[in-house]
Scaffold this active site. Structure first.
Site, short mmCIF file in Angstrom:
data_model
loop_
_atom_site.label_atom_id
_atom_site.label_comp_id
_atom_site.label_asym_id
_atom_site.label_seq_id
_atom_site.Cartn_x
_atom_site.Cartn_y
_atom_site.Cartn_z
N HIS A 111 24.98 -86.62 29.06
CA HIS A 111 25.28 -85.39 28.71
C HIS A 111 26.10 -84.58 29.88
CE1 HIS A 111 21.15 -86.00 26.86
NE2 HIS A 111 21.41 -84.71 26.80
N LYS A 136 22.96 -91.12 22.00
CA LYS A 136 23.35 -90.14 22.19
C LYS A 136 24.46 -89.67 23.37
CE LYS A 136 19.98 -85.87 23.24
NZ LYS A 136 18.59 -84.97 24.29
N SER A 233 24.20 -61.89 9.68
CA SER A 233 24.78 -62.58 9.02
C SER A 233 23.56 -63.36 8.31
CB SER A 233 26.27 -62.48 8.65
OG SER A 233 26.55 -61.44 8.64
N LYS A 282 38.83 -59.20 12.98
CA LYS A 282 39.57 -58.62 11.50
C LYS A 282 40.91 -58.60 11.45
CE LYS A 282 35.09 -55.89 10.64
NZ LYS A 282 34.64 -55.44 10.66
N ASP A 319 34.01 -54.14 3.73
CA ASP A 319 33.42 -52.68 4.24
C ASP A 319 34.27 -51.56 3.66
OD1 ASP A 319 32.63 -54.61 6.62
OD2 ASP A 319 34.44 -53.95 8.18
N THR A 373 38.12 -43.70 23.52
CA THR A 373 39.97 -43.76 24.07
C THR A 373 40.48 -43.69 23.62
OG1 THR A 373 38.92 -46.01 24.33
CG2 THR A 373 41.23 -45.99 24.79
N ARG A 376 43.52 -44.38 21.46
CA ARG A 376 43.18 -45.65 20.28
C ARG A 376 43.07 -44.36 19.16
NH1 ARG A 376 38.49 -50.08 20.11
NH2 ARG A 376 40.17 -50.26 18.02
#
Length: 493
Positions: A111, A136, A233, A282, A319, A373, A376
């Site tokens: 590990h 393992k 999701s 995105k 979307d 903001t 933006r």
């Protein structure tokens, strides 16, 4: 096979949880004897065990809680072997000192709780050489590419090998390791007692991801985000796969922003066929696609990436239609689904705000953007060809439609609202894109003031349904997805 790790300080509770797991369908349980507050009573724990067992006594340097001497620890492991336990877990140094006896199988383990070493093959060879029935190798994923390395290690190993990564990034390897040859994966009894970073609950592994049904033929999909643990999701897509009888699994995949390109290539090599895409990927994901739907290009963002039969990647934005459909459905209650000329205020300036803003502009609405903001907000307004106002002025004007695209009001901060209740006017359509909770404070206050309301849950379901159709080429079972989401959200609260 799924192995459930049990760590309790009292023998009584360890026995009770072992029985409960057997009743829930567990086939293998790891008894973490290092968690017990006093010396393990092996006869008591093993006498009438309802499932096969792995006995493990883990030291602090190996991620455990053992407080006794090394000699005492090895004595317990030898006693477990003499008692005929099905498996015993031995670290490299212990495996050199503890001999094989009887029918007990030896898991020789390594590990790393800090990262993933470069010399995995060398470590694997050292473990295999210690009379291992199963090797393992468990490391900590610092990158999605670490998951790929561990899965490929399991696939190429000549000795049966459990190989996956810990941590949130490593979740994909826990779910897929059986597909690549691991004899079993590890889960925990409950979310309150995670024995290693990234462990998930047995019931989720068994019923949500259907681990035991994943084979080399199983189609793989997922959501890429950072962070990703909050995403619902997987709940709705896996429910849809199960309802439709499809051999497919949908996995949450945490991908840091600077590792997107390399991850998409590596996961594509693993066989992943499609992704839901969310923050912060995105915009960047558009460059990964050979083909981009016109609306995705126009928005400059994609929330869906899927591969066609020729192996080409397509970027889509579901979307957009989901949001516009939700808005029009909300207006129909007023007998007027036409957005033309409606004065619309969008709160926020992210990808969803851009998609909805573009849809409203195309529908002839008069759009104003307000962002926390200001830069933006001004940048989005310039892209859309509309006006922006300061966040502090968002309640000053007369509007027909209010759309919240900020996370203000999202669980767990459910007592917050991005728009004061006294600014709301009767008859205004209020659309909150947040779906968790379904009834945000903004939605509640809007209803109190006799506004029309649209929750984000319906938009979330509709965009996911469109993604599902891209993924598998058939209409989504929308009611199944909606019911699964509501049940999961209710259970979480």
């Amino acid at each position: 096979m799924i192995c459930v790790s049990l760590g309790r300080t009292r023998h009584r509770m360890m026995l009770a949880e072992h029985q409960a797991l057997a009743q829930r369908g567990a086939e293998l349980v790891e008894l973490r004897l290092d968690w017990l507050s006093r010396a393990p009573e092996l006869q008591r724990l093993l006498k009438d065990r309802p499932t096969p067992v792995i006995c493990t006594v883990r030291r602090p340097q190996d991620g455990g809680r053992w407080r006794g001497s090394e000699e005492e620890r090895q004595t317990i492991l030898r006693q477990a072997i003499v008692s005929g336990v099905e498996y015993v877990d031995l670290e490299l140094d212990a495996a050199e000192k503890i001999r094989r006896y009887g029918k007990t199988k030896r898991i020789v383990s390594f590990h790393d709780f800090q990262g993933t070493p470069e010399n995995l093959e060398e470590i694997h060879a050292q473990l295999a050489a210690k009379d291992a029935d199963i090797v393992k190798v468990v490391t900590t994923a610092q990158s999605p590419l670490d998951c790929v390395r561990l899965l490929k290690l399991a696939r190429s190993a000549k000795v049966p090998t459990i190989a996956f990564c810990m941590g949130e990034i490593g979740l994909i390897s826990r779910i897929l390791c059986g597909r690549f040859g691991s004899p079993f994966t590890y889960t925990t009894f409950s979310a309150d007692r995670v024995l290693a970073p990234g462990q998930i609950v047995f019931d989720q592994m068994k019923n949500l991801y259907r681990y035991d049904r994943i084979t080399t033929a199983t189609r793989i999909f997922g959501v890429i985000a950072d962070p990703v643990a909050h995403s619902y999701s997987p709940v709705i897509h896996n429910a849809a796969f199960q309802h439709d009888g499809l051999d497919a699994v949908y996995i949450p995949m945490r991908v840091p922003a600077d590792q997107l390109t390399a991850t998409l290539k590596a996961y594509g090599d693993l066989g992943v066929e499609g992704y839901s895409v969310t923050i912060p990927h995105k915009e960047a994901v558009l460059t990964a696609a050979q083909f981009r739907e016109p609306i995705a290009e126009e928005i400059g963002a994609s929330n869906t990436l899927f591969r066609d039969q020729n192996g080409n990647w397509h970027a889509a934005n579901t979307d957009y239609e989901a949001a516009m459909g939700s808005l029009r459905a909300g207006l129909k209650e007023k007998g007027d689904a036409d957005l033309s000329g409606k004065r619309c205020l969008i709160l926020g300036a992210g990808g969803v705000a851009k998609a909805i803003g573009l849809g409203l502009i195309k529908a002839g609405a008069i759009v104003t953007v307000a962002s926390r903001t200001s830069k933006r907000g001004a940048a989005l307004a310039a892209q859309l060809g509309c006006q922006s106002i300061g966040w502090e002025n968002r309640g000053a004007g007369f509007i027909d439609v209010l759309v919240n695209c900020t996370p203000v009001g999202m669980a767990p901060n459910v007592d917050q609202s991005p728009y004061a209740g006294n600014w709301l006017r009767e008859g205004t359509l209020v659309f909150d894109t947040i779906y968790n909770p379904e009834n945000t404070l903004l939605i509640k206050e809007a209803r109190e003031r006799l506004c029309l309301t649209v929750s984000g849950l319906e938009m979330f379901i509709q965009q996911a349904a469109a993604q599902y159709e891209h993924f598998v080429g058939r209409p989504a079972p929308v009611d199944v997805m909606r019911d699964a989401l509501r049940r999961a959200m209710s259970a979480a609260h």
